[in-house]
Write a protein that holds these residues in place. Structure first.
Motif, short mmCIF file in Angstrom:
data_model
loop_
_atom_site.label_atom_id
_atom_site.label_comp_id
_atom_site.label_asym_id
_atom_site.label_seq_id
_atom_site.Cartn_x
_atom_site.Cartn_y
_atom_site.Cartn_z
N ILE A 92 -9.21 5.31 1.80
CA ILE A 92 -10.38 5.26 2.69
C ILE A 92 -10.11 4.19 3.73
O ILE A 92 -9.64 3.10 3.41
N SER A 93 -10.43 4.51 4.97
CA SER A 93 -10.31 3.53 6.04
C SER A 93 -11.45 3.77 7.01
O SER A 93 -11.47 4.78 7.70
N VAL A 97 0.84 -1.19 0.00
CA VAL A 97 0.00 0.00 0.00
C VAL A 97 0.88 1.24 0.00
O VAL A 97 1.77 1.38 0.85
N LEU A 98 0.65 2.13 -0.95
CA LEU A 98 1.41 3.38 -1.01
C LEU A 98 0.69 4.50 -0.25
O LEU A 98 1.30 5.23 0.51
#
Length: 145
Positions: free
Chosen positions: A140-141, A135-136
């Motif tokens: 959204i989290s 993951v760079l």
């Protein structure tokens, strides 16, 4: 469960430390009525607990990857769970449809430690190979609604 219960749960998801009075003002109940409903939701197993979410980078787990896991032959979900539960960097995993047998979400402190964890997964019996995506940027989290 009714709309008031869903409203209380939604507010607790946004802020688990919200006071019963504040929740009650939002949903149209007294603080004591909200407390009774929350107690019932806990007793019924609807609310499983309250937690704190800490930024993984603060915990030293700023490197994140999603890994497709491919197995040799047929491997049961229980066996995959046994294999993956021995690797602390695995934070979430599930069996999936498609060519991969499972998708694994991993977090580590840096790329070398991620590579070590991936090697532990790859060296497990029945694991043929993996395909990783680091993951760079997190776009959204959020917790499930």
């Amino acid at each position: 469960m009714d709309n008031l219960d869903y409203g209380i749960i939604d507010l607790l998801r946004q802020n688990a430390r919200a006071g019963y009075g504040d929740i009650g003002a939002s949903v149209g109940l007294s603080a004591s009525a909200v407390k009774r409903r929350v107690d019932r939701l806990i007793a019924d197993g609807v609310i499983k607990g309250f937690t704190v979410q800490v930024d993984p980078a603060v915990d030293g787990l700023g490197t994140e990857a999603y890994v497709e896991l491919f197995c040799r032959g047929t491997v049961s979900p229980q066996e995959l769970q046994r294999i993956l539960s021995t690797v602390p960097e695995v934070v979430d995993a599930g069996t999936v449809t498609g060519s991969a047998d499972a998708i694994v979400h991993m977090r580590s402190r840096d790329i070398p430690s991620l590579e070590e964890a991936l090697e532990r997964v790859r060296n497990a019996p029945n694991v043929d190979h993996t395909r990783s995506a680091i993951v760079l940027s997190k776009l959204i989290s959020r917790q499930p609604a």
